[in-house]
Design a protein around this motif. Structure first.
Motif, PDB file in Angstrom:
ATOM      1  N   ARG A  29      27.512  63.433 100.690  1.00 41.89           N
ATOM      2  CA  ARG A  29      28.000  63.230  99.326  1.00 41.89           C
ATOM      3  C   ARG A  29      27.057  62.354  98.501  1.00 41.89           C
ATOM      4  O   ARG A  29      27.027  62.431  97.274  1.00 41.89           O
ATOM      5  N   ASN A  30      26.295  61.510  99.202  1.00 37.90           N
ATOM      6  CA  ASN A  30      25.379  60.574  98.533  1.00 37.90           C
ATOM      7  C   ASN A  30      23.951  60.846  99.001  1.00 37.90           C
ATOM      8  O   ASN A  30      23.253  59.954  99.486  1.00 37.90           O
ATOM      9  N   GLU A  43      20.188  58.681  99.232  1.00 39.63           N
ATOM     10  CA  GLU A  43      20.391  57.251  98.983  1.00 39.63           C
ATOM     11  C   GLU A  43      20.242  56.490 100.305  1.00 39.63           C
ATOM     12  O   GLU A  43      21.221  56.065 100.924  1.00 39.63           O
ATOM     13  N   GLU A  93      33.610  55.011  98.617  1.00 43.18           N
ATOM     14  CA  GLU A  93      33.438  55.581  97.276  1.00 43.18           C
ATOM     15  C   GLU A  93      33.679  54.492  96.240  1.00 43.18           C
ATOM     16  O   GLU A  93      34.771  53.927  96.160  1.00 43.18           O
ATOM     17  N   SER A 131      20.808  53.886  94.667  1.00 33.91           N
ATOM     18  CA  SER A 131      21.019  53.663  96.100  1.00 33.91           C
ATOM     19  C   SER A 131      21.031  52.177  96.429  1.00 33.91           C
ATOM     20  O   SER A 131      21.906  51.699  97.170  1.00 33.91           O
ATOM     21  N   LYS A 170      24.189  50.522  95.054  1.00 31.25           N
ATOM     22  CA  LYS A 170      25.362  50.887  95.848  1.00 31.25           C
ATOM     23  C   LYS A 170      25.377  50.190  97.203  1.00 31.25           C
ATOM     24  O   LYS A 170      26.425  49.724  97.665  1.00 31.25           O
TER      25      LYS A 170
END
Length: 449
Positions: A18-19, A22, A57, A105, A108
């Motif tokens: 989903r990411n 990153e 998330e 990235s 997060k």
């Protein structure tokens, strides 16, 4: 246990897909998930209601354009970020980083780490992080001011003392916080002192905030050494970096009787076997804003500068990586172990690669992970929020006393959790589980949101 691990691995695979791309965020999530098999086996409800998926998330991700005009009249454009990751425990809290490497990235990964770090403090704060790929190095005060004003022109819509309270990080010190606070005040027509932490003492800042991350890391490592009947006294130390975290790590190590023999910046590192002259480092970095190589020219004597290379080649008893993520590799870790290191305290966020952590743990080295050891900065930011809310101002001594109490409590909580889960002395496992349980309990209590 195998079924539980398969469930966790499945969720991790989904998060990575989903990411995509990153890498830093992937590393941070994987590092936490590697500790969760034991806790989910004991408390299977933590794998229900999509809790693990929700935990990975962010609640909100904000990306925006930051246009500004340099001293030559040329318009520049940078990118700004704010990732509000989790507010289960309180308003979002986490720093702002200005550095060319900043991307989604990195922000997060920092925000994800901040969730657990803030939980470990025991204080009512959630996790967030922000920043920009703007580089303040070499820019005039006027350019930095104009950039900060433009950055805050967008960010002010998303923050507040009960919503999201940013602070400083790499590239964001008292100067930048002051410019951003002034612009926030101008845009909102409110003196909302609790909206930013790391402010100047004259307008709502907390004494000891500048020193807090470095001091806190040192308090944690001192407590960790004490479990083996040891201390910093008489120990040789290396501290990577030469910003606030590194400077005040060195200061507190010296106060505990340790001798710091090397520090660095992005250009290289300086070695002074007689002990780093901290007053000179402060002059070079905080006043002149020059490179650490100036230390040799100004100090003279037997000290020397190594361009590039690895500061971890310098033999030491205690290593304190305090610069940036993934600065200490597996090869560096092996060199440190070979040269007799007995303890490592992470002053930066995730400065050791996964391979380096494995090397330290397999060698039986005392290892303090950043999400626990460098929590002193955000803890003192939360104390600044308390002072702002009560219109009060504490002495340096009172604030440092509270900081020491918090860091000792974090250490003891991590150590106890590792013991409870059958791996005594594993501070990585202890920190991950202790932070996770506190956030997970709050998320479950508040329902699926």
């Amino acid at each position: 246990m195998s079924v539980i691990n398969e469930r966790i691995e499945h969720i991790l695979t989904e998060v990575l897909c989903r990411n995509a791309g990153e890498a830093e965020f992937h590393q941070a999530v994987r590092e936490v998930f590697e500790s969760l098999g034991r806790v989910v086996a004991k408390r299977p409800e933590y794998a229900e209601d999509g809790l693990l998926e929700r935990l990975c998330e962010p609640e909100r991700q904000i990306i925006f354009r930051v246009p500004w005009v340099d001293d030559s009249g040329q318009t520049r454009v940078n990118r700004g970020f704010r990732v509000q990751f989790n507010s289960a425990l309180g308003p979002y809290k986490g720093g702002i980083r200005f550095h060319p490497s900043v991307n989604l990235s990195i922000v997060k990964f920092l925000g994800f780490e901040q969730v657990f770090k803030n939980a470990l403090t025991g204080l009512p704060i959630g996790g967030a992080k922000g920043g920009s790929d703007f580089d303040p190095h070499g820019r005039s005060d006027g350019e930095v001011m104009r950039f900060c004003q433009s950055f805050m022109t967008e960010l002010h819509r998303h923050i507040g003392d009960k919503t999201d309270v940013p602070a400083g990080d790499i590239g964001v010190g008292g100067r930048e916080i002051g410019y951003m606070f002034g612009q926030y005040k101008r845009l909102t027509d409110r003196f909302e002192s609790g909206v930013l932490t790391g402010k100047g003492i004259l307008y709502g800042g907390s004494r000891a905030r500048t020193e807090a991350t470095g001091y806190g890391n040192t308090y944690f490592v001192q407590r960790m050494l004490a479990t083996q009947g040891d201390s910093f006294d008489g120990k040789t130390c290396t501290v990577s970096g030469s910003g606030n975290v590194a400077i005040y790590t060195m200061e507190k190590v010296q106060s505990f009787g340790g001798k710091v023999v090397a520090c660095s910046d992005s250009g290289g590192y300086v070695v002074d076997e007689n002990g780093i002259d901290l007053g000179l480092v402060k002059e070079i970095k905080l006043v002149r804003r020059q490179r650490i190589r100036e230390y040799v020219r100004l100090k003279g004597g037997e000290c020397h500068y190594v361009e590039s290379g690895s500061i971890w080649d310098v033999p030491c008893d205690v290593a304190m990586p305090s610069a940036t993520q993934n600065e200490l590799t597996g090869g560096d870790a092996r060199a440190l172990v070979k040269n007799g290191v007995i303890a490592v305290g992470e002053g930066a966020n995730m400065p050791s690669t996964p391979e380096a952590v494995r090397v330290f743990q397999q060698a039986g080295i005392l290892f303090a992970p950043g999400k626990a050891a460098n929590a002193g900065g955000v803890a003192t930011s939360a104390l600044e929020m308390q002072q702002n809310a009560s219109r009060d101002s504490w002495t340096f001594e009172r604030t440092e006393e509270r900081l020491a109490e918090i860091m000792h409590r974090i250490h003891d909580r991590c150590a106890a959790m590792a013991e409870d889960y059958g791996v005594p002395g594993d501070y990585v496992l202890g920190a991950n589980i202790a932070g996770f349980v506190r956030v997970a309990e709050a998320m479950r209590a508040q329902g699926v949101i």
